[in-house]
Write an enzyme that holds these catalytic residues in place. Structure first.
Site, PDB file in Angstrom:
ATOM      1  N   HIS A 367       6.189 -13.026  -5.180  1.00 41.29           N
ATOM      2  CA  HIS A 367       5.857 -13.819  -6.283  1.00 41.29           C
ATOM      3  C   HIS A 367       7.078 -13.528  -7.488  1.00 41.29           C
ATOM      4  O   HIS A 367       7.600 -14.519  -7.928  1.00 41.29           O
ATOM      5  CB  HIS A 367       4.827 -13.156  -6.932  1.00 41.29           C
ATOM      6  CG  HIS A 367       3.829 -14.378  -7.607  1.00 41.29           C
ATOM      7  ND1 HIS A 367       3.560 -14.489  -8.830  1.00 41.29           N
ATOM      8  CD2 HIS A 367       3.536 -15.589  -7.172  1.00 41.29           C
ATOM      9  CE1 HIS A 367       2.947 -15.448  -9.089  1.00 41.29           C
ATOM     10  NE2 HIS A 367       2.833 -16.064  -7.941  1.00 41.29           N
ATOM     11  N   ARG A 510      -3.146 -26.706 -10.113  1.00 42.82           N
ATOM     12  CA  ARG A 510      -3.696 -25.884  -9.180  1.00 42.82           C
ATOM     13  C   ARG A 510      -4.730 -24.826  -9.777  1.00 42.82           C
ATOM     14  O   ARG A 510      -4.348 -24.224 -10.621  1.00 42.82           O
ATOM     15  CB  ARG A 510      -2.972 -25.235  -8.274  1.00 42.82           C
ATOM     16  CG  ARG A 510      -3.537 -24.167  -7.340  1.00 42.82           C
ATOM     17  CD  ARG A 510      -2.572 -23.809  -6.617  1.00 42.82           C
ATOM     18  NE  ARG A 510      -1.708 -22.578  -6.802  1.00 42.82           N
ATOM     19  CZ  ARG A 510      -0.695 -21.914  -6.339  1.00 42.82           C
ATOM     20  NH1 ARG A 510      -0.534 -22.471  -5.067  1.00 42.82           N
ATOM     21  NH2 ARG A 510      -0.283 -21.016  -6.784  1.00 42.82           N
ATOM     22  N   GLU A 609      -3.329 -24.658   3.318  1.00 42.12           N
ATOM     23  CA  GLU A 609      -2.421 -23.440   3.599  1.00 42.12           C
ATOM     24  C   GLU A 609      -3.078 -22.563   4.427  1.00 42.12           C
ATOM     25  O   GLU A 609      -2.840 -21.544   4.647  1.00 42.12           O
ATOM     26  CB  GLU A 609      -2.091 -22.910   2.242  1.00 42.12           C
ATOM     27  CG  GLU A 609      -3.112 -22.885   1.151  1.00 42.12           C
ATOM     28  CD  GLU A 609      -2.497 -22.367  -0.132  1.00 42.12           C
ATOM     29  OE1 GLU A 609      -1.370 -21.937  -0.269  1.00 42.12           O
ATOM     30  OE2 GLU A 609      -3.157 -22.085  -1.229  1.00 42.12           O
ATOM     31  N   CYS A 680       4.574 -28.504  -1.159  1.00 38.79           N
ATOM     32  CA  CYS A 680       5.005 -27.941  -2.531  1.00 38.79           C
ATOM     33  C   CYS A 680       5.295 -26.375  -2.042  1.00 38.79           C
ATOM     34  O   CYS A 680       5.750 -25.818  -3.210  1.00 38.79           O
ATOM     35  CB  CYS A 680       3.974 -27.965  -3.472  1.00 38.79           C
ATOM     36  SG  CYS A 680       2.350 -27.174  -2.975  1.00 38.79           S
TER      37      CYS A 680
HETATM   38  C1  PEP Z   1       2.203 -22.064  -0.855  1.00 39.72           C
HETATM   39  O1  PEP Z   1       1.442 -21.082  -0.550  1.00 39.72           O
HETATM   40  O2  PEP Z   1       3.106 -22.756  -0.453  1.00 39.72           O
HETATM   41  C2  PEP Z   1       2.248 -22.438  -2.306  1.00 39.72           C
HETATM   42  C3  PEP Z   1       2.812 -23.276  -2.924  1.00 39.72           C
HETATM   43  O3  PEP Z   1       1.546 -21.529  -3.244  1.00 39.72           O
HETATM   44  P1  PEP Z   1       1.888 -19.976  -3.523  1.00 39.72           P
HETATM   45  O4  PEP Z   1       3.202 -19.852  -3.429  1.00 39.72           O
HETATM   46  O5  PEP Z   1       1.670 -20.144  -5.160  1.00 39.72           O
HETATM   47  O6  PEP Z   1       0.971 -19.148  -2.758  1.00 39.72           O
HETATM   48 MG    MG Z   2      -0.295 -20.410  -1.606  1.00 40.13          MG
END
Ligand code: PEP
Ligand code: MG
Length: 755
Positions: A367, A510, A609, A680
């Site tokens: 993150h 989201r 995902e 994304c």
């Molecule tokens: C992903 O999992 O590819 C995504 C875009 O969400 P995050 O990175 O916030 O988990």
């Molecule tokens: Mg994700």
């Protein structure tokens, strides 16, 4: 016993006098060796200092030939002195010559001496030199004497760190402490930053090393340990663990160490030898760090890190300092150096003064990386010892493109990088010019490039970088940076500001994706064996519908009169999406009943995902208005490789056959069902990977703002029809071409695709 121990204390007291005398560095060192020799009853006492070229040079001696000072030297690892420096631990030998590592330095005349005791001169776990005593007789030095010598070494370490010895260092090779270091880690967020080190956990500088009154120091230590234990117990029992940004496991380890008799006994012993309480903690911590740097077992390393953190807290407790960065004192060109850091902590620094970030940990899709990228802060991770090597204020260059860091760079390196920065600026200017150019491939295929965002500060990029919209708005970031749960009205206000800032461009929100590595400081976190696969994202939202409904209501109200696009993360079954959609419908009814304005259209989608969805695509397409592939999570679950675990995150190739086939099945299915699809995850922002995605049939990608320029440059130079024709056959079973990465690279080279 007490009588024996008066020795080290007396020595320290004398040392303090010598340190206070207004004399030159050489004279001070000469006096120090005389003092130590007489105190330990040794015929020889010598100080060796580590130079930038890895050589230990004799800086002062009592008992060896004076002419050898600044002449005699050993490499790290060579002889007993070199061995001590290499291993950062004492060596106590009644018969030095019998040791296999013994090297005789004739210029010193040391042949007459048999017994040998040497200790490393350590500071923050780094070896700065070696302190040695020798005797003619075959004697074994007592534990107390080893301890006394280590304590004295600490005083010398401070002298080195204060820069006092620079004046007597050789002109062409300075001291190791100021050595330029070039380290290679992993480039996690692109860009180059030049600036000065700010330690995220600042090292407290202890100026008062030598105790006036040992009993008073013992009482101070007791008090500080008591307060430290209480504060840890408080944190653990409040259930509000994440409030300090730490996890329960770490705190449990803290509690264990805070009650560890061995650790406390070592500190008490250092106090008995005449150090102040904080200097005693620092001494024990420095020994620990030195051990830690030798440690290869990651689990033990981690625990030793915890102990290191605890020592820090204890020192701060003793010196009455608060934790956390002192933003007010931040230089204009700060490069933050840390073991690891939460996303919110980075945001706390404020974007303006941060030129870069260097972490000992950090993974490509963790993150902190995503936030650093969103903020455009260059980040290099996985540089294992960087915290102990760096000192606050050191010059440093972070090269997020190459994954390299130059600490205390030479002027040549600095000017080379200044050139690189200018080159990048020119490139950025080219990208900016591309902003108004159509996003069309060489063979005329329109591609939609959108941007990922999560905070209001991201929104100006939308226009600057020329994105078609926000393809992923991570709503949890607002929750992560807040100190308490954002109220419905706060959420609504933020979503409205986002829509307004987007100025009519589409925004795909989201719903909250918390859990996993995304922790809310104020939300009680539960212990889970595998949090990424645990109670997170939509699972939590469906089980706590109050939370999700509040967010949905805020979104519906914020988008009144406009289009609302909302997608749900971590969907594993179509029924979960249907349950979420039902909540949206209920909120719509509720708002309508109360006379609120509603969005003009509401389109609901799913993030793909979780791999189980790949086998329910037809059912999914029948229900949703759109999908977005979250390739970060999809890949981690597809390959069962934790995206935040640096040992496995890069183990498998995102351009491997299996994953590309999975992506192809999604894009093929979506286009057959006429369901719009975006991707994304971080893949979309990497030119080679994005090229592969276009080859597979993706026409809509969402990425961090900094990637928009490079990706547009790539696609405008790409003949996507030709790529698809060449790429798709190798994805079929039995095709001889199965190294897809290699194939893509060759294709780009041969057809001049700008990567
Ligand atoms: C992903 O999992 O590819 C995504 C875009 O969400 P995050 O990175 O916030 O988990
Ligand atoms: Mg994700």
């Amino acid at each position: 016993m007490r009588g024996n121990l008066a020795g080290p204390r007396l020595l320290l007291r004398r040392l303090r006098e010598v340190m206070a005398e207004p004399i030159k560095a050489q004279e001070r060192l000469d006096k120090i060796v005389v003092l130590i020799a007489s105190n330990v009853v040794a015929e020889v006492c010598s100080v060796y200092i580590l130079r930038a070229d890895g050589v230990l040079e004799l800086y002062a001696t009592e008992g060896l030939k004076r002419e050898a000072v600044h002449q005699a030297s050993l490499r790290v690892g060579q002889g007993l002195v070199g061995l001590i420096a290499a291993e950062a631990r004492p060596l106590n030998l009644p018969n030095a010559r019998a040791h296999p590592g013994f090297t005789y330095l004739p210029e010193t005349g040391e042949e007459a001496f048999n017994s040998f005791l040497g200790v490393p001169i350590l500071r923050a776990g780094r070896t700065l030199g070696v302190l040695v005593v020798q005797n003619k007789s075959h004697r074994t030095y007592l534990e107390d004497e080893v301890e006394a010598l280590q304590t004295t070494a600490m005083v010398i370490a401070e002298m080195v760190a204060a820069g006092e010895l620079e004046a007597i260092a050789q002109k062409n090779t300075g001291l190791d402490l100021s050595r330029p270091i070039h380290a290679t880690g992993v480039g996690l967020a692109e860009g180059v930053g030049l600036g000065h080190v700010v330690l995220h956990e600042p090292r407290v500088v202890i100026t008062n090393l030598i105790a006036e009154d040992v009993d008073a120091e013992r009482v101070r230590l007791e008090g500080a340990i008591g307060r430290l234990r209480l504060s840890i117990d408080d944190l653990l029992s409040s259930g509000d663990i994440a409030a300090s940004g730490e996890h329960r496991e770490v705190l449990e380890a803290f509690r264990m160490f805070a009650h560890d008799r061995g650790w406390i006994r070592k500190i008490e012993e250092a106090i008995r030898n005449g150090l102040t309480a904080e200097a005693a903690v620092e001494k024990v911590q420095s020994d620990t760090r030195a051990r830690m740097l030798r440690q290869t077992d990651p689990y033990l390393r981690e625990r030793l890190h915890d102990l290191d953190d605890l020592a820090h807290r204890l020192i701060r407790e003793l010196m009455g300092r608060q934790h956390g960065p002192l933003s007010a004192e931040l230089p204009q060109d700060a490069i933050i150096v840390a073991r690891n850091m939460g996303a919110a902590e980075l945001l706390d620094y404020g974007r303006d003064r941060i030129r870069g970030l260097v972490l000992e940990e950090g993974g490509p899709t963790s993150h902190i990386t995503i936030v650093a990228r969103a903020l455009g802060v260059p980040l290099v991770g996985q540089l294992h010892d960087i915290v102990s090597l760096a000192d606050a204020g050191d010059g440093i260059i972070v090269d997020g493109d190459a994954g390299e860091v130059h600490l205390r760079p030479t002027s040549e390196v600095e000017s080379a990088y200044a050139e690189k920065v200018r080159f990048r600026a020119r490139r950025q200017a080219q990208y900016r010019r591309l902003r108004t150019k159509p996003s069309v491939t060489r063979d005329g295929v329109d591609i939609t490039l959108q941007m990922n965002a999560g905070l209001l500060v991201d929104l100006p990029h939308l226009v600057e970088a020329g994105a078609a919209g926000v393809g992923l708005f991570r709503t949890e970031l607002q929750f992560m940076v807040a100190s308490s749960f954002p109220r419905m009205s706060d959420q609504q206000a933020q979503y409205r500001q986002v829509l307004e800032a987007a100025g009519g461009r589409p925004v795909t929100f989201r719903s909250l994706d918390i859990g996993g590595d995304k922790v809310l400081p104020y939300l009680r976190s539960i212990q889970e064996e595998n949090p990424a696969m645990g109670w997170r994202a939509l699972r939590l939202g469906l089980d706590r519908p109050g939370l999700l409904r509040t967010q949905i209501r805020a979104l519906l109200m914020a988008a009144a009169g406009r289009e609302l696009k909302l997608m749900f993360p971590m969907v594993a079954e179509v029924s979960e999406f249907i349950a979420a959609r039902t909540l949206v419908e209920k909120e719509v009814q509720h708002l309508r009943k109360h006379g609120h304005d509603l969005p003009e259209t509401t389109r609901l989608g799913v993030m793909v995902e979780v791999p189980s969805l790949l086998y329910q695509l037809d059912e999914l397409f029948a229900e949703v208005d759109f999908i977005s592939v979250g390739s970060n999570d999809l890949f981690q679950f597809f390959c069962a490789a934790d995206r935040g675990n640096t040992r496995v995150a890069d183990r498998f190739d995102t351009l491997g056959l299996g994953f590309l086939r999975a992506l192809k099945s999604i894009v093929d299915g979506a286009s057959a069902a006429h369901v719009p699809v975006t991707l994304c995850g971080e893949l979309a922002g990497r030119p080679l990977q994005a090229m592969a995605l276009l080859g597979l049939g993706f026409r809509d990608l969402s990425m961090s703002p900094a990637s928009l320029g490079p990706i547009k440059a790539m696609l405008r130079s790409l003949d996507v029809g030709r790529l698809s024709a060449r790429l798709l056959p190798p994805l079929e079973p039995g095709h001889p071409e199965n190294d897809i990465r290699d194939f893509l690279q060759r294709f780009a080279d041969e057809t001049n695709v700008e990567l």
